[in-house]
Structures are given as structure tokens and as C-alpha cells.
Design an enzyme around this catalytic site. Structure first.
Site, PDB file in Angstrom:
ATOM      1  N   ARG A  80       0.923  -1.179  -0.028  1.00 38.31           N
ATOM      2  CA  ARG A  80       0.239   0.112   0.105  1.00 38.31           C
ATOM      3  C   ARG A  80       1.239   1.428  -0.301  1.00 38.31           C
ATOM      4  O   ARG A  80       0.394   2.059   0.850  1.00 38.31           O
ATOM      5  CB  ARG A  80      -0.627   0.473   0.965  1.00 38.31           C
ATOM      6  CG  ARG A  80      -2.068  -1.047   0.916  1.00 38.31           C
ATOM      7  CD  ARG A  80      -3.257  -1.210   0.130  1.00 38.31           C
ATOM      8  NE  ARG A  80      -4.595  -1.960  -0.148  1.00 38.31           N
ATOM      9  CZ  ARG A  80      -4.054  -3.286  -0.002  1.00 38.31           C
ATOM     10  NH1 ARG A  80      -2.330  -3.169  -1.748  1.00 38.31           N
ATOM     11  NH2 ARG A  80      -4.385  -4.548  -0.552  1.00 38.31           N
ATOM     12  N   SER A 113     -10.396   0.287   3.856  1.00 39.86           N
ATOM     13  CA  SER A 113      -9.697  -0.163   4.990  1.00 39.86           C
ATOM     14  C   SER A 113      -8.974   1.390   5.343  1.00 39.86           C
ATOM     15  O   SER A 113      -7.944   1.992   5.130  1.00 39.86           O
ATOM     16  CB  SER A 113      -8.176  -1.304   4.379  1.00 39.86           C
ATOM     17  OG  SER A 113      -9.278  -1.388   4.406  1.00 39.86           O
ATOM     18  N   GLU A 161      -3.996   3.396   6.841  1.00 40.49           N
ATOM     19  CA  GLU A 161      -3.491   3.349   4.785  1.00 40.49           C
ATOM     20  C   GLU A 161      -4.518   4.756   5.350  1.00 40.49           C
ATOM     21  O   GLU A 161      -4.389   5.407   3.997  1.00 40.49           O
ATOM     22  CB  GLU A 161      -5.071   2.164   4.904  1.00 40.49           C
ATOM     23  CG  GLU A 161      -4.778   1.646   3.263  1.00 40.49           C
ATOM     24  CD  GLU A 161      -4.986   0.139   3.276  1.00 40.49           C
ATOM     25  OE1 GLU A 161      -5.073  -0.363   3.796  1.00 40.49           O
ATOM     26  OE2 GLU A 161      -5.530   0.410   1.721  1.00 40.49           O
TER      27      GLU A 161
END
Ligand code: FAD
Length: 304
Positions: A177, A227, A297
Site C-alpha cells: 500500500r 480499509s 492506510e
């Protein structure tokens, strides 16, 4: 900030149509949360984009670029500066056999549909990620073990110094990510993807399978930003959040989803403050009980 003077500069440069003042950013995020951007611009091509950057430099106003706002928590007071969202001219695609050059403002959902129709495989995982290609590169977006890094051939971006650079994956340092363009104030303009020849029916069935997995596991019918936390090594963030009793926790109109604890949803007119309270509460509990520091995130944008 003198709005009148700045607006005149936009007029002088012939780009007054691309600018809005005090634009509510809740209209540009999937959580439907966020105060106003002082200056909000949607440039349609590189020339307009360059002019906006010149204005930012001339008046010493910081700028940020956003995609579809699907991984963002914009704070309630909004953003002091220029927020740029890439317009029409950054949504072009050019196919040469199995290689496609795509504008960074293109939505992954649309790109996925086009590549499916051409029988090209590689983007199945991205077909239901609601962001743009630019945001997907910054976050190395992924699903079910696949991610953008698997298919990127090169990324072209504009630097703060208004230079255009193209970099292949080794120079991008893709990780879980993230990639090394994050937090560098570059604007991704175009991405070249290397796809594979595939079978249309098979590609479609994989996409449908992924949609089903999401519908079962995630609150897809609610307003969210995907998320909230990255999965720590050897753990699932959602499981840790459940174990500390935070599943279903609410603050104002924001709540930790009962379906998937790593999602925070907006049940009405939640504020960024409500969401931040839940984020910090989860972080505290997971740290205290498991000694694990969760990494966010979701990205936070705006004046605290
Ligand atoms: C329902 C839902 C499901 C999701 N599922 C997934 C999933 O399965 N996998 C996953 O990885 N993510 C998922 N996400 C999160 C999100 O969609 C992805 O991270 C997506 O890639 C973000 O793209 P965006 O265009 O919305 O970026 P934004 O949220 O607008 O921005 C994210 C970051 O990218 C930067 N950025 C955006 N465009 C550019 C550009 N052109 N140049 C430079 N920087 C740029 C922004 O400055 C910001 O730092 C989900 C989100 C939602 C709401």
C-alpha cells in the site's frame, strides 16, 4: 489569502473556468466528509495544470492532488491551499497490443471494464476498487494478493519543479500500500500498464468472484474510505479491532462497521472529528492490549 487577486491571476492565465473557491470537499470523498478547499481546480490538460502550479508558486500557496477521494479523510475545517483533481484530458487511454497508456485521472472501474472488453487480463483485482489510477499507484492498491506493482511498466509524473519524469517500477519502490512517490508532492499524469492476453469469460468470472467476496465481507452499501489500517505483519487489522471490542463502536454518526471492523462508515452526517475519534480509540486499544502500533492506510488531509 486575497481571493480577488488570485481569481484575477486565473483570469489573466485564461483558466478561470477550472477554479472554484470554497468548494466543499465532502462532494469529492467517498466518506462524504470534509470541509471546503480554499481553491479547488480541475485542470483538463497539462498546460492548465502547469498554470495552476505557477499560481501556487507565485502566491506561495501549497497544493494537494486528489483522485476520487476514496482513501481520504478530509478534516472538517477543510484545506488551506489548492486542491487539484485531474479532469477530462487525464482520462485518456491508448492501447498498443497488450500495453496500455492511461491518464492518471481514469477511474479503475472504467479501466477495468474497457480491458475486460478487450480480453486483457491483469486488472481483475482492480475492477471494484473505486479510486483513480493515480491514487492506485500512490497506494499500490491491491486486492486478494494482487496489486498495481504487478502490472506497472512506468509512471509519468510532474515534479514540484514542473519537470515531467517517467520512472519504471524499480525506481518506484512499490511496497504494501505505498510507493516512494507518496508524500513527494508529485502529480502522476499517466501510467503505462503491461497486461496479458486472457479469456474474456474467465476474466469476467474472476471479477464476479471478487465482487462476491466484497459483498460478503465488506460494508459495500455504506459510505466508507476502504480499509482504515494496514494489516500488521502476521495479523489482520480487522481481527485485532474486533478483539479489542471496537467492532460496532460509534461516535456521532460515524461507526466501526459491524460487517468488517477495519471499515469506518458514515451513517449520516458524520464529521471528520467523529471518524478521527474512532481511529484514535482503535489505535489506543490495539496498542494497549496487543502492543501493536497500527499503521493508517487512510490519508488525512486538511487543517487540524
Ligand atoms: C468501498 C471501498 C473499497 C476499497 N477497496 C480497496 C481495495 O480493495 N484495495 C485497495 O488497495 N484500496 C481500496 N480502497 C481504497 C481506495 O479506493 C484506493 O486506495 C484507491 O487507490 C485510492 O484512489 P483515489 O483516486 O480515490 O485516491 P484519493 O483517495 O483521492 O487519494 C489517495 C492518495 O493518492 C494521492 N493521489 C491521488 N491521485 C494522484 C495523482 N494523480 N498524483 C499524485 N498523487 C495522487 C492523494 O494525494 C492521496 O495521497 C477502497 C475504498 C473504498 C471506498
Amino acid at each position: 489569502m486575497n481571493t480577488y487577486v488570485i481569481n484575477n491571476e486565473f483570469i489573466k492565465k485564461g483558466i478561470e473556468k477550472v477554479v472554484k473557491f470554497k468548494e466543499p470537499l465532502m462532494n469529492h470523498t467517498s466518506l462524504k466528509i470534509g470541509g471546503p478547499a480554499d481553491i479547488f481546480c480541475i485542470p483538463n490538460d497539462i498546460e492548465e495544470l502547469m498554470k495552476i502550479i505557477s499560481i501556487s508558486q507565485k502566491f506561495n500557496i501549497p497544493f494537494w492532488v486528489i483522485g476520487n477521494g476514496t482513501n481520504l479523510l478530509v478534516l472538517d475545517k477543510g484545506v488551506r491551499g489548492i486542491v487539484i483533481k485531474l479532469g477530462k484530458g487525464f482520462k485518456k487511454m491508448n492501447f498498443i497490443d497488450k500495453i496500455v497508456k492511461v491518464g492518471a485521472g481514469t477511474s479503475l472501474l472504467y479501466l477495468g471494464r474497457i480491458t475486460l472488453n478487450r480480453g486483457l487480463s491483469g486488472l481483475e483485482f482492480a475492477c471494484n476498487i473505486p479510486g483513480t489510477l493515480g491514487g492506485a499507484i500512490i497506494n499500490n492498491a491491491g486486492f486478494n494478493g494482487n496489486c498495481m506493482a504487478d502490472i506497472v511498466q512506468s509512471v509519468t509524473f510532474l515534479t514540484k519543479e514542473k519537470k515531467i519524469e517517467s520512472v519504471p517500477p524499480p525506481g518506484l519502490n512499490f511496497k504494501y500500500r505505498e510507493c516512494n512517490l507518496k508524500d513527494k508532492s508529485v502529480i502522476i499524469l499517466e501510467v503505462t500498464l503491461q497486461l496479458k492476453e486472457g479469456n474474456k469469460e474467465k476474466i469476467e468470472s474472476i471479477i464476479k468472484e471478487y465482487i462476491k467476496i466484497r459483498e460478503v465481507k465488506q460494508p459495500v452499501d455504506k459510505l466508507s474510505a476502504g480499509s482504515i489500517f494496514k494489516n500488521p505483519p502476521s495479523y489482520y487489522a480487522g481481527e485485532l479491532i474486533e478483539k479489542v471490542g471496537a467492532k460496532g463502536l460509534s461516535q456521532g454518526k460515524a461507526a466501526v462497521s459491524n460487517k468488517h471492523a477495519n471499515f469506518i462508515i458514515n451513517n449520516g452526517n458524520a464529521t471528520a472529528r467523529d471518524v478521527l475519534y474512532l481511529i484514535e480509540e482503535i489505535e489506543k486499544r490495539v496498542k494497549n492490549i496487543f502492543g501493536i502500533k497500527l499503521v493508517r492506510e487512510i490519508q488525512i488531509l486538511g487543517e487540524p
